[in-house]
Write an enzyme that holds these catalytic residues in place. Structure first.
Site, mmCIF file in Angstrom:
data_model
loop_
_atom_site.group_PDB
_atom_site.id
_atom_site.type_symbol
_atom_site.label_atom_id
_atom_site.label_comp_id
_atom_site.label_asym_id
_atom_site.label_seq_id
_atom_site.Cartn_x
_atom_site.Cartn_y
_atom_site.Cartn_z
ATOM 1 C CG PHE A 95 -2.455 0.884 1.419
ATOM 2 C CD1 PHE A 95 -2.723 0.640 1.107
ATOM 3 C CD2 PHE A 95 -1.439 2.630 1.718
ATOM 4 C CE1 PHE A 95 -4.617 1.289 0.940
ATOM 5 C CE2 PHE A 95 -2.807 3.416 1.798
ATOM 6 C CZ PHE A 95 -4.078 2.803 1.364
ATOM 7 C CG LEU A 96 4.187 3.788 -2.243
ATOM 8 C CD1 LEU A 96 4.720 4.177 -1.328
ATOM 9 C CD2 LEU A 96 4.836 3.195 -3.861
ATOM 10 C CB ILE A 97 -0.114 7.627 -0.744
ATOM 11 C CG1 ILE A 97 -1.394 6.689 -0.570
ATOM 12 C CG2 ILE A 97 0.105 9.042 -1.194
ATOM 13 C CD1 ILE A 97 -2.168 6.703 -1.366
ATOM 14 C CB SER A 157 -3.691 14.921 0.551
ATOM 15 O OG SER A 157 -2.484 16.011 0.771
ATOM 16 N N GLY A 209 -4.258 7.686 0.988
ATOM 17 C CA GLY A 209 -4.958 7.151 1.466
ATOM 18 C C GLY A 209 -5.582 6.103 1.798
ATOM 19 C CB THR A 210 -8.479 7.743 4.446
ATOM 20 O OG1 THR A 210 -7.554 8.103 5.061
ATOM 21 C CG2 THR A 210 -9.853 7.637 5.094
ATOM 22 C CD GLU A 221 1.629 -9.476 2.903
ATOM 23 O OE1 GLU A 221 1.121 -10.863 2.432
ATOM 24 O OE2 GLU A 221 3.048 -9.901 2.107
ATOM 25 C CG ASN A 263 4.128 1.381 7.562
ATOM 26 O OD1 ASN A 263 2.710 1.573 7.796
ATOM 27 N ND2 ASN A 263 4.891 1.479 6.691
HETATM 28 C C1 LIG Z 1 0.166 -2.978 4.280
HETATM 29 C C2 LIG Z 1 1.763 -2.291 3.726
HETATM 30 O O1 LIG Z 1 1.927 -1.908 2.636
HETATM 31 S S1 LIG Z 1 1.825 -1.389 5.197
HETATM 32 C C3 LIG Z 1 2.728 -0.174 4.692
HETATM 33 C C4 LIG Z 1 2.639 1.490 4.206
HETATM 34 N N1 LIG Z 1 3.091 2.088 3.026
HETATM 35 C C5 LIG Z 1 4.023 2.185 3.687
HETATM 36 O O2 LIG Z 1 4.102 2.763 4.728
HETATM 37 C C6 LIG Z 1 4.713 3.130 2.126
HETATM 38 C C7 LIG Z 1 4.836 5.152 2.345
HETATM 39 N N2 LIG Z 1 3.473 5.669 3.255
HETATM 40 C C8 LIG Z 1 2.588 5.719 2.265
HETATM 41 O O3 LIG Z 1 2.295 5.468 1.661
HETATM 42 C C9 LIG Z 1 1.565 6.899 3.626
HETATM 43 O O4 LIG Z 1 2.035 7.713 4.041
HETATM 44 C C10 LIG Z 1 0.907 6.281 3.773
HETATM 45 C C11 LIG Z 1 -0.258 4.871 2.873
HETATM 46 C C12 LIG Z 1 0.777 5.459 5.144
HETATM 47 C C13 LIG Z 1 -0.317 6.478 4.410
HETATM 48 O O5 LIG Z 1 -1.561 7.562 3.456
HETATM 49 P P1 LIG Z 1 -2.041 8.904 3.286
HETATM 50 O O6 LIG Z 1 -2.348 9.153 1.733
HETATM 51 O O7 LIG Z 1 -0.954 9.738 3.743
HETATM 52 O O8 LIG Z 1 -3.021 8.731 4.371
HETATM 53 P P2 LIG Z 1 -3.985 10.179 4.746
HETATM 54 O O9 LIG Z 1 -3.982 11.068 4.407
HETATM 55 O O10 LIG Z 1 -5.288 9.068 4.394
HETATM 56 O O11 LIG Z 1 -4.106 10.138 6.193
HETATM 57 C C14 LIG Z 1 -5.377 9.584 7.397
HETATM 58 C C15 LIG Z 1 -4.619 9.126 8.700
HETATM 59 O O12 LIG Z 1 -3.944 8.416 8.969
HETATM 60 C C16 LIG Z 1 -2.567 8.757 9.778
HETATM 61 N N3 LIG Z 1 -1.284 8.665 9.161
HETATM 62 C C17 LIG Z 1 -1.352 8.708 7.151
HETATM 63 N N4 LIG Z 1 -0.283 8.914 7.961
HETATM 64 C C18 LIG Z 1 0.882 9.096 8.717
HETATM 65 C C19 LIG Z 1 1.883 8.946 9.918
HETATM 66 N N5 LIG Z 1 3.093 8.628 8.376
HETATM 67 N N6 LIG Z 1 2.297 8.781 10.801
HETATM 68 C C20 LIG Z 1 0.967 8.400 11.241
HETATM 69 N N7 LIG Z 1 0.241 8.764 10.900
HETATM 70 C C21 LIG Z 1 -0.062 8.705 9.555
HETATM 71 C C22 LIG Z 1 -3.053 9.491 10.503
HETATM 72 O O13 LIG Z 1 -3.920 9.540 11.426
HETATM 73 C C23 LIG Z 1 -3.797 10.457 9.102
HETATM 74 O O14 LIG Z 1 -4.618 11.281 9.611
HETATM 75 P P3 LIG Z 1 -4.536 13.015 9.458
HETATM 76 O O15 LIG Z 1 -3.706 13.418 8.296
HETATM 77 O O16 LIG Z 1 -5.360 13.369 9.441
HETATM 78 O O17 LIG Z 1 -3.523 13.395 10.491
#
Ligand SMILES: CC(=O)SCCNC(=O)CCNC(=O)[C@H](O)C(C)(C)COP(=O)(O)OP(=O)(O)OC[C@H]1O[C@@H](n2cnc3c(N)ncnc32)[C@H](O)[C@@H]1OP(=O)(O)O
Length: 491
Positions: free
Chosen positions: A249-251, A258, A261-262, A284, A287
């Site tokens: 899962f990757l943004i 923004s 991810g949600t 799976e 994180n």
């Molecule tokens: C199954 C897997 O693949 S696990 C691995 C997940 N992927 C990664 O870590 C790759 C790199 N990171 C990412 O791709 C992104 O940071 C993601 C997918 C984790 C989050 O995507 P985003 O589009 O930024 O999430 P979104 O904006 O919808 O955030 C929703 C809520 O999630 C939480 N959240 C999102 N990112 C984070 C973060 N880095 N730290 C803490 N809380 C977070 C917050 O509560 C956030 O709400 P808020 O922004 O109002 O505080």
């Protein structure tokens, strides 16, 4: 040693990722960022030896992710004996497609003059479209058996190693029947094409999911050996009952925080709900940040349902017992409407542990803050009074702790039973406190986004969205780490 210092550089700094689209005369950069990890490519210490002024530029075309690797540096270490500069291409080759290794002018020409770009649509089918700050986004989904999905995924896979810790690329060379188990979801932004021949799509992120066969025994049937004709009729994997598991899962960093991810997660969840063969959604190795995203999204989904069914803790479960004697087990069925909750969980296809987290968080939120630890309640007094506390909200809070402890104990029973009673009680107490703190952080984050009817003691919703500082997990994977693993520090 001095040689190391002069000639070593941080691989995460040296690697520049850029998303490009056609410009007036040559491709221009739409966004640029560094990776989060490079250890899969350059080793655990994420250092590259033998270059000064090193820049490894990894370019992706915004619409079809056509990749390119370009390496430049000011100086290169001349080998001395066994000491030689890192073989950069050798390190990168297993992670990037062969097509990324052409020369830069050719790549730029391909992007600038791509005859297919104008008519490009993301692979698969469009699932939803949504707007954020007047910008339009679309989520598309397709089977990995579709060559168009495969092509984009193959190009994107290097990002898994660069952004998902311990993430491994999907093997797209698997036979078709197994590729059919995978559905890939892409998030794209609709953009105004920068040139008349350019694409109107720009990548935002993606997720891979696969069907995980779920064995369901029909308990009404007595097991018996049958002489069915062999070979058995062909079964389509897509028709068997399954869990859907989110694998990657990757943004992209330029689009973080923004809400994409949600949107992606809730779209995948809705896809599960709509598919009668999918029994539940699992993830799976999530994180910390994914856990935070998932908790918030699931809470927003389930809270209205809990409210609709008046789900709350019964402050007086003991009334159903004869009176004098306190029950020796937590009277779960008298505390919460277990059958209703089971029905909600099944209809929303949420995995049991995740559902328990959201339920506990909801039940906690229904206790006015002044009666919770976060609002300064007097825990020492409550632990003397226990279920006999005068105030029903204090009793609710007492039972909330018991219910949560019960789940944690069941989960970590083997480890906890190795401790003597005092240590066991202390460990469980610490864990429930950590879990509660994690819930309070998520609830605070959600303030202003949700109605909070029971929270008479807390300040009015501020609408402020605070960053979560720790995540809570007691998933199976954590069990070996003991009860303390329920709280993981946020990086
Ligand atoms: C199954 C897997 O693949 S696990 C691995 C997940 N992927 C990664 O870590 C790759 C790199 N990171 C990412 O791709 C992104 O940071 C993601 C997918 C984790 C989050 O995507 P985003 O589009 O930024 O999430 P979104 O904006 O919808 O955030 C929703 C809520 O999630 C939480 N959240 C999102 N990112 C984070 C973060 N880095 N730290 C803490 N809380 C977070 C917050 O509560 C956030 O709400 P808020 O922004 O109002 O505080």
């Amino acid at each position: 040693m001095a040689v190391d210092e002069d000639w070593s550089c941080d691989a995460n700094d040296a690697l520049h990722i850029t998303v490009v689209q056609p410009g007036d005369t040559k491709p221009k950069t739409l966004s640029a960022f560094h990776p989060q990890f490079t250890y899969p490519i350059f080793g655990d210490d994420e250092q590259i030896f033998g270059y000064q002024g090193l820049i490894i530029r990894l370019r992706f075309a915004a619409h079809d992710l056509r990749p390119h690797v370009h390496i430049s540096y000011d100086d290169r270490f001349k080998s001395v004996g066994d000491t030689a500069a890192t073989d950069l291409l050798g390190a990168l080759k297993p992670f990037v497609p062969e097509e990324a290794l052409i020369n830069l002018p050719e790549y730029e020409k391909n992007v600038q003059e791509d005859p297919t770009a104008k008519d490009f649509v993301p692979p698969g089918k469009q699932v939803i479209s949504y707007e954020v700050d007047d910008r339009v986004y679309e989520i598309w989904a397709g089977s990995l058996a579709d060559p168009a999905v495969q092509k984009i995924l193959d190009r994107a896979q290097v990002l898994v190693s660069l952004f998902i810790e311990a993430g491994t690329p999907v093997d797209t060379n698997d036979p078709e029947w197994t590729l059919e188990r995978w559905t890939v979801f892409f998030v794209y932004e609709r953009v105004t094409p920068p040139t008349p021949t350019a694409s109107s799509y720009s990548i935002v992120g993606y997720a891979t999911t696969y069907r995980y066969w779920l064995y369901q025994r029909d308990r009404t049937e007595t097991p018996a050996v049958r002489n069915d004709a062999f070979p058995l009729p062909e079964v389509k994997i897509s028709e068997l009952p399954a869990r859907l598991r989110i694998a990657q899962f990757l943004i992209l960093p330029s689009h973080h925080r923004s809400g994409h991810g949600t949107h992606l997660y809730t779209t995948i969840h809705a896809f599960c709900i709509a598919d009668p063969t999918i029994v539940e959604l699992t993830v799976e190795d999530p994180n910390e940040s994914f856990d935070a995203l998932r908790d918030s999204a699931d809470f927003c989904l389930l809270q209205p349902e809990f409210l609709k069914h008046d789900v709350n803790l019964n402050p007086d479960p003991n009334e159903i017992f004869s009176g004098k004697k306190r029950p020796t087990v937590v009277p779960t069925n008298a505390l919460i409407p277990t059958q209703t909750l089971r029905d909600i969980r099944t209809s929303f296809k949420i995995e049991a542990t995740q559902f328990a987290h959201i339920l506990e968080m909801f039940l906690l939120s229904q206790i006015p803050k002044t009666h919770r630890l976060a609002g300064g309640t007097n825990l020492a007094r409550l632990l003397i009074k226990k279920s006999k506390a005068d105030n029903p909200d204090d009793r609710r809070y007492y039972w909330w702790r018991m219910l949560t402890k019960q789940r944690l104990y069941k989960k970590h029973r083997e480890l906890l039973d190795e401790l003597d009673l005092t240590d066991r009680v202390e460990k469980l107490d610490d864990t429930v406190r950590n879990v509660e703190e994690g819930y309070e952080i998520t609830l605070k984050n959600l303030e202003g986004r949700l109605p909070d009817p029971a929270d008479e003691g807390s300040a009015a919703p501020s609408g402020r969205r605070e960053k979560r500082k720790l995540a809570v997990s007691d998933d199976e994977d954590e069990e070996e780490n003991g009860a303390e693993a329920a709280k993981r520090p946020k990086v």
